[in-house]
Scaffold this motif. Structure first.
Motif, PDB file in Angstrom:
ATOM      1  N   ILE A 115       3.936   5.588  -5.668  1.00  0.00           N
ATOM      2  CA  ILE A 115       3.850   5.632  -7.136  1.00  0.00           C
ATOM      3  C   ILE A 115       2.725   6.564  -7.569  1.00  0.00           C
ATOM      4  N   GLY A 116       1.574   6.482  -6.887  1.00  0.00           N
ATOM      5  CA  GLY A 116       0.456   7.362  -7.213  1.00  0.00           C
ATOM      6  C   GLY A 116       0.791   8.822  -7.006  1.00  0.00           C
ATOM      7  N   THR A 117       1.544   9.118  -5.962  1.00  0.00           N
ATOM      8  CA  THR A 117       1.932  10.502  -5.694  1.00  0.00           C
ATOM      9  C   THR A 117       2.928  10.995  -6.730  1.00  0.00           C
ATOM     10  N   ILE A 118       3.884  10.165  -7.099  1.00  0.00           N
ATOM     11  CA  ILE A 118       4.834  10.531  -8.153  1.00  0.00           C
ATOM     12  C   ILE A 118       4.098  10.715  -9.479  1.00  0.00           C
TER      13      ILE A 118
ATOM     14  N   GLY B 289       0.821  -1.207   0.000  1.00  0.00           N
ATOM     15  CA  GLY B 289       0.000   0.000   0.000  1.00  0.00           C
ATOM     16  C   GLY B 289       0.853   1.254   0.000  1.00  0.00           C
ATOM     17  N   ALA B 290       1.925   1.253   0.782  1.00  0.00           N
ATOM     18  CA  ALA B 290       2.841   2.400   0.815  1.00  0.00           C
ATOM     19  C   ALA B 290       3.521   2.587  -0.539  1.00  0.00           C
TER      20      ALA B 290
ATOM     21  N   TRP C  17      -4.508  -1.126   2.186  1.00  0.00           N
ATOM     22  CA  TRP C  17      -4.471  -0.705   3.588  1.00  0.00           C
ATOM     23  C   TRP C  17      -5.735  -1.120   4.328  1.00  0.00           C
ATOM     24  N   SER C  18      -6.869  -1.073   3.654  1.00  0.00           N
ATOM     25  CA  SER C  18      -8.115  -1.495   4.304  1.00  0.00           C
ATOM     26  C   SER C  18      -8.091  -2.982   4.638  1.00  0.00           C
TER      27      SER C  18
ATOM     28  N   PHE D 201      -3.634   4.006  -8.607  1.00  0.00           N
ATOM     29  CA  PHE D 201      -2.703   3.671  -7.530  1.00  0.00           C
ATOM     30  C   PHE D 201      -3.281   4.027  -6.165  1.00  0.00           C
ATOM     31  N   TYR D 202      -4.014   5.135  -6.087  1.00  0.00           N
ATOM     32  CA  TYR D 202      -4.632   5.515  -4.806  1.00  0.00           C
ATOM     33  C   TYR D 202      -5.756   4.548  -4.424  1.00  0.00           C
TER      34      TYR D 202
END
Length: 132
Positions: free
Chosen positions: A15-18, A9-10, A38-39, A30-31
């Motif tokens: 990757i989603g943030t990049i 998840g991290a 995470w859930s 990715f989010y």
């Protein structure tokens, strides 16, 4: 298994943030993957996610409760149309000049049908969330 799900998840969150700054790389996917991982990793993270003010505002209210205002939807349409306009005006590929406006129009029609209740009146398929 729990630590593996949190680590994956991290990674998908990173990757989603990049991907925010890399054109063509999808951020949302990715989010969504991060949320799922995470859930599934712990009940505590799942509870934190569902109590988070951003989740409440952008997912619960906007998606599940259909409370995204017309102004908010129009803003989404304008931003995505302007992003699609960049390759539309930069390319010489004729097929792309047809596909991009059709994609934008499809987004508008599908979102408006959803928010006006023409699609999925009893909640979103494959979720446990139902209209109140």
């Amino acid at each position: 298994m729990k630590i593996l799900l949190i680590a994956l998840g991290a990674l998908s969150f990173a990757i989603g943030t990049i991907a925010i700054w890399i054109p063509g790389l999808p951020t949302t996917g990715f989010y969504v993957l991060t949320t799922i991982l995470w859930s599934k990793s712990s009940k505590r993270l799942d509870n934190w996610l569902h109590q988070n003010k951003y989740y409440q505002r952008y997912v619960t209210e906007a998606v599940f409760d259909r409370k995204l205002s017309l102004k908010g939807r129009v803003l989404i349409y304008l931003v995505t149309a302007s992003m699609m306009a960049i390759p539309f005006f930069k390319t010489d590929m004729l097929w792309l000049k047809y596909v991009l406006p059709l994609t934008s129009l499809t987004q508008i029609i599908s979102m408006e049908c959803y928010y006006r209740g023409y699609l999925w009146r009893n909640g979103i398929p494959f979720t446990n969330v139902r209209d109140k």
